[in-house]
Design an enzyme around this catalytic site. Structure first.
Site, PDB file in Angstrom:
ATOM      1  CB  CYS A 111      62.081  34.313  10.659  1.00 14.29           C
ATOM      2  SG  CYS A 111      63.574  33.976  11.546  1.00 14.29           S
TER       3      CYS A 111
ATOM      4  N   GLY B 295      58.265  33.143  15.373  1.00 16.19           N
ATOM      5  CA  GLY B 295      58.128  34.539  15.791  1.00 16.19           C
ATOM      6  C   GLY B 295      57.639  35.366  14.615  1.00 16.19           C
TER       7      GLY B 295
ATOM      8  CG  ASN C 111      63.574  37.697  12.558  1.00 20.45           C
ATOM      9  OD1 ASN C 111      64.215  38.717  12.300  1.00 20.45           O
ATOM     10  ND2 ASN C 111      64.104  36.669  13.149  1.00 20.45           N
TER      11      ASN C 111
ATOM     12  CB  CYS D  24      65.921  38.518  17.252  1.00 17.80           C
ATOM     13  SG  CYS D  24      65.031  37.644  18.554  1.00 17.80           S
ATOM     14  N   GLY D  25      65.331  40.816  14.590  1.00 13.23           N
ATOM     15  CA  GLY D  25      65.912  41.805  13.678  1.00 13.23           C
ATOM     16  C   GLY D  25      66.826  41.269  12.594  1.00 13.23           C
ATOM     17  CD  GLU D  26      67.310  36.932  13.789  1.00 15.83           C
ATOM     18  OE1 GLU D  26      67.105  37.990  14.411  1.00 15.83           O
ATOM     19  OE2 GLU D  26      66.834  35.840  14.147  1.00 15.83           O
TER      20      GLU D  26
ATOM     21  N   GLY E  16      69.822  32.012  20.784  1.00 19.99           N
ATOM     22  CA  GLY E  16      69.576  32.006  22.232  1.00 19.99           C
ATOM     23  C   GLY E  16      69.547  30.603  22.810  1.00 19.99           C
TER      24      GLY E  16
END
Ligand code: UDP
Length: 573
Positions: free
Chosen positions: A91, A119, A272, A274-276, A423
């Site tokens: 991230c 990412g 990042n 995926c938002g976490e 994932g």
């Protein structure tokens, strides 16, 4: 390690992208070699703090942690530790300044990060609105969305040089004058495909939605109001677009900043992809996840969580992730400095849904929500205690004395917990992903380059075998629907427990997200799944509920609303 424990699907993924290869693509490493490469590299860091340390014994401890599939660090660590690239974080957040130099520096930096498997998240909120003046040329600015397309094209071209395709998060503040363009920018599914987008929502905006009043649009340069919009109309537009194809998501900026532990270093503008993981510009974070299925112990009647084992695992995982910060070869000097100043780590969980199934607890029950809070509170508290112990030995994170944590116990890491999507890690771990419910009990998974993998949930498989129901007819029926809700051959009591994403009401998805968020320093990756026939109002209610329940953001997905889904029900014959 018992190699049998690694599933065929996991091996496929590992061989494709994780194991070392020669220039002809021949795999040079075994799975054991990979884990040893990682554990040796991460354990070696201990010697920087204590020259008498037995790094071999420490490597054995980390090796066992991973090969028992109790804990796995994020993919870049598995791929790159002990290799030339050496970039270990998933991230990153980069700033996008309002100048040509700034924008294209950021494009370049993102490309370097993508190449290494990370990412990137960006806020485009500092860019001047479309149509405003460009002093040096006398022309007009083209606005944030046009530049997002440049980032998108660059990402497409990089394709992460053999590791993984670049992922981006694009954020725009709700009060940016180009907000309507932004909300609409992914309406056509074929555009800006390498981005997830989220609207950065403010408390002031949510209050205006509640009061059904207008809110101001602010010029990012002058900070002056340059217009206003009906909050309710804009909110409904976000809901409508999310209902159509899942984008945009929303993040609650004021909440991210309320938990910003180093506000002197600036404002959190983005997460990042995926938002976490909310981060400051130039910060990076490495994540790791504990597999809760491996934290169960057998009782006379079934399974229960072994909190002692969980505590020991958290302690080791925090040590591991803190070492990753030092072992990491950062793509930019500025990222190295910023990351080492706060030393954020993101420890989370995977296999939550499977662990519930094994305990006979339905995901959509009060019992599950209560257990989620208990588990995460325990992980967070134990994780903070572990970070404090590290601080005694190694010193606090450099910004500790100017952080919001300064009056509490000394800390080695500015944040400790994050719930990642996992994932790929969940495929390696052979468990359900993150804190998501089981998506479907049998389904086809599309891997990035067109490979398809069939998966049957292992906990259900064991249950069916125990009941003598593991046969082709039953499997076909489950595979065609994903859910076992209508499978009358299976006893009612089993069906009540083995619920999948689509059997679970959106409100129960949010309750679970909120339960984990309550004890997570950073954020929780979670998608609220809706059936195809869900209405816009139902989506709206979930957005409002996420706000009310204290979530830091929310992502929804209505089944069938995109042509290409990562997960599909009913394709298995
Ligand atoms: N990520 C990425 N590209 C990908 C998948 C993930 O850059 O194809 C980054 C992104 O920041 C995401 C984070 O890795 O939020 C964690 O994703 P996940 O937990 O799914 O990764 P894993 O470690 O399981 O591969």
């Amino acid at each position: 390690m018992a190699i049998e424990e690694i599933s065929k699907n996991a091996l496929t993924v590992l061989e494709k992208r994780y194991l070392g290869k020669d220039e002809n693509g021949n795999v040079l490493e075994s799975v054991e070699d990979m884990f040893r490469r990682v554990s040796d590299t991460i354990a070696a860091v201990d010697a920087n703090y204590d020259t008498s340390t037995n790094t071999r014994a420490q490597s054995d401890e980390f090796y066992e942690l991973m090969t028992d599939l109790k804990f796995l660090p994020n993919s870049p660590t598995l791929m790159n530790a002990g290799r030339a690239l050496g970039q270990l974080s998933a991230c990153f957040v980069l700033p996008v300044e309002d100048s040509m130099e700034g924008i294209f520096d950021s494009v370049k930096n993102a490309a370097l990060i993508h190449k290494s498997g990370g990412g990137t998240g960006f806020s485009f909120s500092r860019l001047r609105q479309s149509g405003s003046a460009v002093r040096s040329t006398g022309g007009v600015a083209s606005g944030p969305v046009s530049f997002m397309k440049v980032f998108n094209a660059a990402t497409e071209a990089v394709k992460q040089g053999g590791t993984r395709r670049g992922a981006n998060m694009g954020v725009l503040r709700i009060d940016h004058p180009d907000i309507l363009d932004f909300i609409n920018c992914k309406a056509n599914n074929s555009e800006i495909t390498n981005f997830n987008i989220s609207v950065g929502i403010t408390e002031a905006f949510m209050e205006a939605v509640e009061k059904q009043s207008d809110y101001d649009l602010i010029d990012p340069k002058t900070k002056q109001a340059v217009g206003h919009l009906s909050a309710e109309k804009v909110f409904d537009m976000i809901v409508d677009h999310a209902w159509r194809n899942g984008e945009p998501g929303i993040i609650f900026l004021d909440r991210l900043n309320r938990d910003n532990v180093t506000p002197s270093q600036g404002e959190i503008e983005s997460t990042n992809p995926c938002g976490e993981q909310p981060l400051l510009p130039y910060e990076s974070c490495n994540l790791g996840s504990i597999n809760l299925v491996k934290m169960l112990r057998k009782t006379l009647t079934g399974y229960e969580l072994d909190f002692r084992l969980l505590g020991e695992t958290v302690e080791k995982a925090v040590h591991f992730l803190d070492n990753v910060i030092d072992a990491n070869n950062y793509p930019l000097e500025k990222i190295s400095e910023t990351t080492r100043a706060s030393r954020k780590i993101g420890l989370g969980v995977m296999g939550w849904a499977d662990a519930l199934l094994m305990q006979g607890i339905p995901y959509n029950s009060d019992e599950a929500v209560e257990l989620a809070e208990r588990v995460m509170r325990y992980i967070n508290n134990t994780g903070h205690a572990a970070s404090a112990r590290l601080a005694e030995k190694r010193g606090t994170f450099p910004l500790f004395s100017v952080s919001t944590l300064k009056d509490g116990p000394a800390m080695r890491n500015a944040t400790v917990s994050t719930i990642a999507p996992t994932g790929t890690l969940s495929i390696i771990g052979g468990c359900s992903s993150g804190v998501e419910p089981v998506f479907a009990y049998a389904f086809i998974r599309n891997i990035m380059d067109g490979t398809e993998m069939i998966e049957v949930n292992p906990v259900l498989m064991a249950k069916l075998k125990e009941l003598g129901l593991y046969n082709d007819d039953v499997l076909k029926k489950i595979a065609s629907e994903g859910t076992i809700a209508h499978c009358e051959e299976i006893p009612e009591e089993v069906r009540r427990v083995f619920v999948c994403s689509h059997d679970i009401k959106p409100i129960d998805h949010i309750k679970m997200q909120a339960a984990f968020q309550k004890y997570t320093d950073n954020a929780v990756s979670k998608t609220v799944n809706f059936p195809k026939e869900a209405t816009r109002n139902e989506v709206r209610d979930v957005y409002l509920l996420a706000y009310k329940e204290g979530c830091k953001g929310v992502t929804i997905y209505r089944d069938g609303s995109r042509e290409e889904q990562v997960l599909n029900i009913g394709k298995v014959n």
